[in-house]
Write a protein that holds these residues in place. Structure first.
Motif, PDB file in Angstrom:
ATOM      1  N   PHE A  16       0.715  -1.177   0.117  1.00 42.79           N
ATOM      2  CA  PHE A  16      -0.134  -0.022   0.169  1.00 42.79           C
ATOM      3  C   PHE A  16       1.039   1.195  -0.072  1.00 42.79           C
ATOM      4  N   THR A  17       1.935   1.132   0.580  1.00 43.05           N
ATOM      5  CA  THR A  17       2.745   2.358   0.861  1.00 43.05           C
ATOM      6  C   THR A  17       3.468   2.776  -0.453  1.00 43.05           C
ATOM      7  N   ILE A  18       3.847   1.731  -1.087  1.00 36.54           N
ATOM      8  CA  ILE A  18       4.617   1.800  -2.374  1.00 36.54           C
ATOM      9  C   ILE A  18       3.669   2.384  -3.362  1.00 36.54           C
ATOM     10  N   GLU A  19       2.423   1.755  -3.468  1.00 32.62           N
ATOM     11  CA  GLU A  19       1.273   2.213  -4.367  1.00 32.62           C
ATOM     12  C   GLU A  19       1.067   3.715  -4.034  1.00 32.62           C
ATOM     13  N   LEU A  20       0.826   4.028  -2.782  1.00 36.65           N
ATOM     14  CA  LEU A  20       0.512   5.340  -2.643  1.00 36.65           C
ATOM     15  C   LEU A  20       1.698   6.329  -3.069  1.00 36.65           C
ATOM     16  N   ALA A  21       2.903   5.862  -2.953  1.00 39.55           N
ATOM     17  CA  ALA A  21       4.085   6.762  -3.232  1.00 39.55           C
ATOM     18  C   ALA A  21       4.108   6.874  -4.759  1.00 39.55           C
ATOM     19  N   ILE A  22       3.669   5.777  -5.430  1.00 38.39           N
ATOM     20  CA  ILE A  22       3.874   6.153  -7.135  1.00 38.39           C
ATOM     21  C   ILE A  22       2.319   7.054  -7.505  1.00 38.39           C
ATOM     22  N   ILE A  23       1.290   6.754  -7.059  1.00 40.18           N
ATOM     23  CA  ILE A  23       0.011   7.569  -7.250  1.00 40.18           C
ATOM     24  C   ILE A  23       0.484   8.906  -6.934  1.00 40.18           C
ATOM     25  N   ALA A  24       1.080   9.242  -5.907  1.00 40.77           N
ATOM     26  CA  ALA A  24       1.372  10.602  -5.178  1.00 40.77           C
ATOM     27  C   ALA A  24       2.428  11.192  -6.339  1.00 40.77           C
ATOM     28  N   LEU A  25       3.429  10.642  -6.828  1.00 39.12           N
ATOM     29  CA  LEU A  25       4.285  11.105  -7.868  1.00 39.12           C
ATOM     30  C   LEU A  25       3.689  11.335  -8.897  1.00 39.12           C
ATOM     31  N   PHE A  26       2.743  10.429  -9.622  1.00 42.72           N
ATOM     32  CA  PHE A  26       2.166  10.566 -10.785  1.00 42.72           C
ATOM     33  C   PHE A  26       1.237  12.023 -10.778  1.00 42.72           C
ATOM     34  N   SER A  28       1.608  14.431  -8.486  1.00 44.30           N
ATOM     35  CA  SER A  28       2.300  15.631  -8.598  1.00 44.30           C
ATOM     36  C   SER A  28       2.616  16.191  -9.907  1.00 44.30           C
ATOM     37  N   VAL A  29       3.122  15.121 -10.745  1.00 44.60           N
ATOM     38  CA  VAL A  29       3.521  15.477 -12.184  1.00 44.60           C
ATOM     39  C   VAL A  29       2.296  15.991 -12.888  1.00 44.60           C
ATOM     40  N   ILE A  30       1.100  15.743 -12.771  1.00 45.23           N
ATOM     41  CA  ILE A  30      -0.059  15.950 -13.457  1.00 45.23           C
ATOM     42  C   ILE A  30      -0.433  17.518 -12.993  1.00 45.23           C
ATOM     43  N   ILE A  31      -0.290  17.789 -11.527  1.00 48.05           N
ATOM     44  CA  ILE A  31      -0.501  19.086 -11.056  1.00 48.05           C
ATOM     45  C   ILE A  31       0.732  20.113 -11.551  1.00 48.05           C
ATOM     46  N   LEU A  32       1.761  19.906 -11.619  1.00 48.56           N
ATOM     47  CA  LEU A  32       2.817  20.512 -12.173  1.00 48.56           C
ATOM     48  C   LEU A  32       2.802  20.796 -13.747  1.00 48.56           C
ATOM     49  N   PHE A  33       2.315  19.890 -14.489  1.00 53.44           N
ATOM     50  CA  PHE A  33       2.065  20.235 -15.737  1.00 53.44           C
ATOM     51  C   PHE A  33       0.796  20.915 -15.948  1.00 53.44           C
ATOM     52  N   THR A  34      -0.195  20.832 -15.232  1.00 55.35           N
ATOM     53  CA  THR A  34      -1.361  21.748 -15.269  1.00 55.35           C
ATOM     54  C   THR A  34      -1.334  23.089 -14.920  1.00 55.35           C
ATOM     55  N   ALA A  35      -0.640  23.346 -13.795  1.00 55.91           N
ATOM     56  CA  ALA A  35      -0.062  24.670 -13.345  1.00 55.91           C
ATOM     57  C   ALA A  35       0.746  25.394 -14.482  1.00 55.91           C
ATOM     58  N   ASP A  36       1.517  24.703 -14.718  1.00 53.42           N
ATOM     59  CA  ASP A  36       2.678  25.201 -15.989  1.00 53.42           C
ATOM     60  C   ASP A  36       1.925  25.473 -17.186  1.00 53.42           C
ATOM     61  N   MET A  37       0.960  24.658 -17.734  1.00 53.71           N
ATOM     62  CA  MET A  37       0.110  25.222 -18.714  1.00 53.71           C
ATOM     63  C   MET A  37      -0.885  26.332 -18.583  1.00 53.71           C
ATOM     64  N   PHE A 170       7.575  22.105 -16.103  1.00 57.99           N
ATOM     65  CA  PHE A 170       7.406  20.775 -16.744  1.00 57.99           C
ATOM     66  C   PHE A 170       8.421  20.473 -17.898  1.00 57.99           C
ATOM     67  N   GLY A 171       9.087  21.295 -18.406  1.00 57.82           N
ATOM     68  CA  GLY A 171      10.141  21.085 -19.546  1.00 57.82           C
ATOM     69  C   GLY A 171      11.132  20.286 -18.765  1.00 57.82           C
ATOM     70  N   GLN A 172      11.586  20.995 -17.651  1.00 59.18           N
ATOM     71  CA  GLN A 172      12.762  20.487 -16.868  1.00 59.18           C
ATOM     72  C   GLN A 172      12.486  19.038 -16.222  1.00 59.18           C
ATOM     73  N   LEU A 173      11.078  18.803 -16.162  1.00 56.66           N
ATOM     74  CA  LEU A 173      11.112  17.113 -15.711  1.00 56.66           C
ATOM     75  C   LEU A 173      11.087  16.405 -16.630  1.00 56.66           C
ATOM     76  N   VAL A 174      10.610  16.697 -18.058  1.00 58.72           N
ATOM     77  CA  VAL A 174      10.783  15.671 -19.164  1.00 58.72           C
ATOM     78  C   VAL A 174      11.927  15.871 -19.917  1.00 58.72           C
ATOM     79  N   GLY A 175      13.006  16.860 -19.765  1.00 60.26           N
ATOM     80  CA  GLY A 175      14.091  17.191 -20.550  1.00 60.26           C
ATOM     81  C   GLY A 175      13.798  17.904 -21.767  1.00 60.26           C
ATOM     82  N   GLU A 176      12.940  18.714 -21.765  1.00 60.92           N
ATOM     83  CA  GLU A 176      12.487  19.750 -22.794  1.00 60.92           C
ATOM     84  C   GLU A 176      12.441  21.131 -22.521  1.00 60.92           C
ATOM     85  N   ASP A 177      12.505  21.970 -23.573  1.00 59.78           N
ATOM     86  CA  ASP A 177      12.588  23.201 -23.109  1.00 59.78           C
ATOM     87  C   ASP A 177      11.288  24.112 -23.958  1.00 59.78           C
TER      88      ASP A 177
END
Length: 190
Positions: A16-26, A28-37, A170-177
């Motif tokens: 459960f802890t591992i699944e929660l960490a993976i979902i939280a990371l995912f 976070s990426v979605i929130i970061l992408f949305t805020a950046d956009m 978001f670009g820094q996260l995925v290695g793009e500019d």
């Protein structure tokens, strides 16, 4: 409690802890992408309005200046100062060092099939501004865009390109500019 039950409960908690960490990371990426956009779309809208307004003023400058006068750096600096002031008023985080602009005029003098181009380079010169270029060469498509007037000449074209350098979360996260936001407006002259 037996040893088997204890191991099963610990394993379940670990999974459960591992699944929660993976979902939280995912998430976070979605929130970061949305805020950046959202930030980039907001700035894009402001630049779109300003580039359209600037090209309109550039086109109508013959009403403000001598009709036969060519587009010059002084006129463009006045227009660009208005654009920067408007952006600073509508965008609280606006910094002139992150802003760049190009003003272009295409004229058809003599040969209606061979245009000449006047480009006023960026008003704000900075190391980051070298990445801001007009998205296309207006000279290559000018003959297709410019109609022939009643006098048998082609109407001049004006193009304004405004750029603003933003954070690249978001670009820094995925290695793009994705840091440059560019807005381009083209208008027929009189």
């Amino acid at each position: 409690m037996s040893e088997q039950t204890f191991i099963t409960k610990c394993t379940t908690r670990g999974v459960f802890t591992i699944e929660l960490a993976i979902i939280a990371l995912f998430m976070s990426v979605i929130i970061l992408f949305t805020a950046d956009m959202v930030i980039k779309q907001s700035i894009q809208g402001m630049l779109d309005r300003m580039s359209y307004s600037a090209v309109s003023v550039l086109k109508e400058r013959t009403q403000l200046y001598n009709k036969d006068e060519e587009m010059d750096r002084k006129q463009v600096e006045e227009i660009d100062k208005i654009v920067q002031t408007s952006l600073a008023r509508t965008m609280p985080q606006f910094r002139p060092s992150l802003y760049s602009s190009y003003y272009q005029q295409i004229k058809f003098e003599g040969n209606p099939e061979s245009p000449s181009i006047d480009v006023i380079p960026p008003i704000t010169e900075g190391s980051k501004n070298s990445a801001c270029k007009p998205p296309n060469q207006l000279k290559n498509i000018a003959v297709k865009l410019s109609p022939i007037t009643n006098e048998g000449d082609r109407a001049p074209l004006f193009q304004v390109t405004l750029c603003y350098h933003t954070d690249n979360w978001f670009g820094q996260l995925v290695g793009e500019d994705y840091s440059w936001i560019r807005s381009n407006s083209i208008m027929l002259g009189r």
